[in-house]
Write a protein that holds these residues in place. Sequence first.
Motif, PDB file in Angstrom:
ATOM      1  N   TRP A 170       5.853   5.793   0.213  1.00 27.01           N
ATOM      2  CA  TRP A 170       5.580   6.785   1.248  1.00 27.01           C
ATOM      3  C   TRP A 170       5.707   8.157   0.595  1.00 27.01           C
ATOM      4  CZ3 TRP A 170       8.679   7.263   6.510  1.00 27.01           C
ATOM      5  CH2 TRP A 170       8.104   8.285   7.285  1.00 27.01           C
ATOM      6  N   ASP A 171       4.626   8.896   0.542  1.00 24.79           N
ATOM      7  CA  ASP A 171       4.552  10.147  -0.215  1.00 24.79           C
ATOM      8  C   ASP A 171       4.968   9.842  -1.664  1.00 24.79           C
ATOM      9  OD1 ASP A 171       3.674  11.562   2.025  1.00 24.79           O
ATOM     10  OD2 ASP A 171       5.711  12.056   2.653  1.00 24.79           O
ATOM     11  N   ASP A 172       5.998  10.513  -2.172  1.00 27.51           N
ATOM     12  CA  ASP A 172       6.436  10.263  -3.548  1.00 27.51           C
ATOM     13  C   ASP A 172       7.606   9.286  -3.619  1.00 27.51           C
ATOM     14  OD1 ASP A 172       4.542  12.051  -4.544  1.00 27.51           O
ATOM     15  OD2 ASP A 172       5.883  13.766  -4.265  1.00 27.51           O
ATOM     16  N   LYS A 173       8.015   8.740  -2.485  1.00 27.30           N
ATOM     17  CA  LYS A 173       9.202   7.878  -2.443  1.00 27.30           C
ATOM     18  C   LYS A 173       8.802   6.402  -2.483  1.00 27.30           C
ATOM     19  CE  LYS A 173      13.637   6.982  -1.685  1.00 27.30           C
ATOM     20  NZ  LYS A 173      13.571   5.504  -1.710  1.00 27.30           N
ATOM     21  N   ILE A 174       9.343   5.676  -3.445  1.00 25.09           N
ATOM     22  CA  ILE A 174       9.140   4.233  -3.518  1.00 25.09           C
ATOM     23  C   ILE A 174      10.016   3.570  -2.450  1.00 25.09           C
ATOM     24  CG2 ILE A 174       9.351   2.168  -4.952  1.00 25.09           C
ATOM     25  CD1 ILE A 174       7.137   4.085  -5.801  1.00 25.09           C
ATOM     26  N   ILE A 175       9.439   2.643  -1.711  1.00 25.58           N
ATOM     27  CA  ILE A 175      10.174   1.948  -0.654  1.00 25.58           C
ATOM     28  C   ILE A 175      10.806   0.681  -1.234  1.00 25.58           C
ATOM     29  CG2 ILE A 175      10.033   0.847   1.612  1.00 25.58           C
ATOM     30  CD1 ILE A 175       9.491   3.856   1.650  1.00 25.58           C
ATOM     31  N   GLY A 176      12.138   0.575  -1.082  1.00 25.98           N
ATOM     32  CA  GLY A 176      12.849  -0.607  -1.563  1.00 25.98           C
ATOM     33  C   GLY A 176      12.649  -0.823  -3.048  1.00 25.98           C
ATOM     34  N   SER A 177      12.231  -2.031  -3.409  1.00 26.21           N
ATOM     35  CA  SER A 177      12.011  -2.373  -4.813  1.00 26.21           C
ATOM     36  C   SER A 177      10.639  -1.952  -5.311  1.00 26.21           C
ATOM     37  CB  SER A 177      12.166  -3.891  -4.998  1.00 26.21           C
ATOM     38  OG  SER A 177      11.137  -4.578  -4.295  1.00 26.21           O
ATOM     39  N   CYS A 214       0.832  -1.200   0.000  1.00 19.97           N
ATOM     40  CA  CYS A 214       0.000   0.000   0.000  1.00 19.97           C
ATOM     41  C   CYS A 214       0.869   1.253   0.000  1.00 19.97           C
ATOM     42  CB  CYS A 214      -0.925   0.013   1.216  1.00 19.97           C
ATOM     43  SG  CYS A 214      -0.071   0.235   2.799  1.00 19.97           S
ATOM     44  N   LYS A 215       0.213   2.375  -0.231  1.00 21.54           N
ATOM     45  CA  LYS A 215       0.853   3.686  -0.174  1.00 21.54           C
ATOM     46  C   LYS A 215       0.435   4.387   1.112  1.00 21.54           C
ATOM     47  CE  LYS A 215       0.694   8.261  -2.388  1.00 21.54           C
ATOM     48  NZ  LYS A 215       0.101   9.073  -3.490  1.00 21.54           N
ATOM     49  N   VAL A 216       1.341   5.169   1.710  1.00 21.21           N
ATOM     50  CA  VAL A 216       1.021   6.008   2.861  1.00 21.21           C
ATOM     51  C   VAL A 216       1.496   7.427   2.576  1.00 21.21           C
ATOM     52  CG1 VAL A 216       1.137   4.106   4.521  1.00 21.21           C
ATOM     53  CG2 VAL A 216       3.193   5.464   4.049  1.00 21.21           C
ATOM     54  N   VAL A 217       0.950   8.388   3.313  1.00 18.49           N
ATOM     55  CA  VAL A 217       1.368   9.784   3.176  1.00 18.49           C
ATOM     56  C   VAL A 217       1.666  10.347   4.558  1.00 18.49           C
ATOM     57  CG1 VAL A 217       0.058  10.189   1.058  1.00 18.49           C
ATOM     58  CG2 VAL A 217      -1.024  10.607   3.279  1.00 18.49           C
ATOM     59  N   THR A 218       2.517  11.342   4.606  1.00 19.66           N
ATOM     60  CA  THR A 218       2.792  12.024   5.871  1.00 19.66           C
ATOM     61  C   THR A 218       1.576  12.858   6.255  1.00 19.66           C
ATOM     62  OG1 THR A 218       5.143  12.141   5.323  1.00 19.66           O
ATOM     63  CG2 THR A 218       4.350  13.590   7.074  1.00 19.66           C
ATOM     64  N   LYS A 224      12.318   6.350   4.820  1.00 25.38           N
ATOM     65  CA  LYS A 224      12.052   6.264   3.382  1.00 25.38           C
ATOM     66  C   LYS A 224      13.175   5.548   2.633  1.00 25.38           C
ATOM     67  CE  LYS A 224       8.963  10.268   3.002  1.00 25.38           C
ATOM     68  NZ  LYS A 224       8.680  11.571   2.340  1.00 25.38           N
ATOM     69  N   ALA A 225      14.356   5.467   3.239  1.00 19.72           N
ATOM     70  CA  ALA A 225      15.483   4.778   2.607  1.00 19.72           C
ATOM     71  C   ALA A 225      15.543   3.296   2.962  1.00 19.72           C
ATOM     72  CB  ALA A 225      16.792   5.453   3.021  1.00 19.72           C
ATOM     73  N   ALA A 226      14.597   2.811   3.762  1.00 18.13           N
ATOM     74  CA  ALA A 226      14.619   1.418   4.214  1.00 18.13           C
ATOM     75  C   ALA A 226      14.356   0.455   3.063  1.00 18.13           C
ATOM     76  CB  ALA A 226      13.573   1.220   5.307  1.00 18.13           C
ATOM     77  N   ASP A 227      14.825  -0.776   3.236  1.00 16.71           N
ATOM     78  CA  ASP A 227      14.542  -1.825   2.251  1.00 16.71           C
ATOM     79  C   ASP A 227      13.070  -2.221   2.271  1.00 16.71           C
ATOM     80  OD1 ASP A 227      17.173  -1.823   1.534  1.00 16.71           O
ATOM     81  OD2 ASP A 227      17.638  -3.840   2.279  1.00 16.71           O
ATOM     82  N   GLU A 228      12.494  -2.226   3.470  1.00 15.95           N
ATOM     83  CA  GLU A 228      11.076  -2.555   3.615  1.00 15.95           C
ATOM     84  C   GLU A 228      10.448  -1.639   4.662  1.00 15.95           C
ATOM     85  OE1 GLU A 228       9.758  -6.641   4.016  1.00 15.95           O
ATOM     86  OE2 GLU A 228      11.733  -7.382   3.377  1.00 15.95           O
ATOM     87  N   MET A 229       9.157  -1.410   4.490  1.00 18.84           N
ATOM     88  CA  MET A 229       8.367  -0.665   5.464  1.00 18.84           C
ATOM     89  C   MET A 229       7.045  -1.403   5.609  1.00 18.84           C
ATOM     90  SD  MET A 229       7.107   3.332   5.248  1.00 18.84           S
ATOM     91  CE  MET A 229       6.047   4.069   6.492  1.00 18.84           C
ATOM     92  N   MET A 230       6.498  -1.416   6.816  1.00 18.09           N
ATOM     93  CA  MET A 230       5.237  -2.136   7.028  1.00 18.09           C
ATOM     94  C   MET A 230       4.435  -1.498   8.153  1.00 18.09           C
ATOM     95  SD  MET A 230       7.080  -5.470   8.713  1.00 18.09           S
ATOM     96  CE  MET A 230       8.547  -5.190   7.687  1.00 18.09           C
ATOM     97  N   LEU A 231       3.129  -1.738   8.122  1.00 18.83           N
ATOM     98  CA  LEU A 231       2.213  -1.334   9.179  1.00 18.83           C
ATOM     99  C   LEU A 231       1.822  -2.585   9.955  1.00 18.83           C
ATOM    100  CD1 LEU A 231      -0.101   0.964   7.019  1.00 18.83           C
ATOM    101  CD2 LEU A 231       1.821   1.690   8.448  1.00 18.83           C
TER     102      LEU A 231
END
Length: 443
Positions: free
Chosen positions: A405-412, A275-279, A385-392
């Motif tokens: 996250w916002d306009d930044k793609i997380i990892g791959s 999913c996508k998240v925003v600040t 935002k620089a992490a390989d993975e992000m999760m909720l």
Amino acid sequence: MAQFPVTPAAAAATGHRASPSPRSSTSLPRRTTVLTSIGAAAGSPSWRGAVAVTRAASGSDKAAVARTIINPNDVPVLSFSELGCFEWQLCTQTGYALHYTVKNFFELEYTIKAQVIYFNKSITLPLKVAERLETFQASGTRNQNYMAMYSSIFGGITTDPSAMVIPIDDHMVHRGHGVFDTAAIMDGHLYELEQHLDRFLRSALMAKISLPFDRSTIRSILIQTVSASTCTQGSLRYWLSVGPGDFQLSSSGCTNPALYAVVIESPFLQVPAGCKVVTSSIPIKSPQFAVMKSVNYLPNALTKVEGEENGAFTGIWLDDEGFVAEGSNMNVAFVTAGKELLLPSFDKILSGCTAKRVLTLAEQLVADGRLSRIISRNVGVHEGKAADEMMLIGSGILVKPVVQWDDKIIGSGQEGPIAQALYDLILEDMRSGPPSVRIRVSY
């Protein structure tokens, strides 16, 4: 029949005249009435402390009493439409004496004595509340299936969604003076009820809400509510309030704290899709209120709405120092380039029961080399935002990967392997974990 009489002595003391002795209606079937005080708070008025459970002559499965699981005290299962026939007498301010016989909850027979004039008449109240609530329930407005509700106000459990109501003057409704928590129901077991219940009671203490019962009784009531619901897959939500009393700001007029619980059926588990998240631009709650699970969730709701309005799943809060805090109602976790599982510290945010359990289960990934270590500390936005993975992480979503996250793609930009592994671990724990996290419900 249960009677609430106005005695001649009491009437004389107030200058009123008592009505004639009540006469039972021959047109109504006789019902068996069972009085119980289980689930009624100590010191409650008699109309709260004693609950009438009635069964029609033909019998009703709705009137069956829930089976006890924890203690020998059963919580009655009540039917909204079968409150039975009861009578009371009322002296009016004008000196008239009225005698009412209630039929089918909203139809009344009454006798008025005013000097030498007697009236006998049958009336129907203009607003048939029960019927209209049933019509609302049948309209499809609600998009979840509510299987059962417990209320300490009426001291029992109902399986009729039309009766799942609370008083409008409850301070939880109009002042937000209440706390809540939840527990998942998986394959007929309650998951992490003990852990959630501990947090529930801590929140009540911080909110200055007295307990209507001790911990073991609350625990028993919650399990019996799930039992009465027959729900084997879903969630249990429960609330503590300072209770009804008035519309003032102070709770000093609320003499009976209230406990409510609802079982919601959710037969399907969410797929852990990215999913996508925003600040979030919504101000985060101060730590004093963020660490308490109160019903004051307007900031949380607006953060969720803001995310959805921007094509995202939810918003992400930053704390007063600019560090990553949490999502609208879930914790946030990252996997760094060094294979660290990183969570923001719980100092200023809600201590998530599911997140803490994930941290314990993640030790298995450290043991097999998929993670290097597990750490909780302040996390900056750039680092996140620089992490390989992000999760909720949360009880409603378990583990949900974040791919943008916002306009930044997380990892791959795809769901990561650690998020999937943690989802599998928590799901397996819910299905076959130790007794410390799973309580079997007897249906």
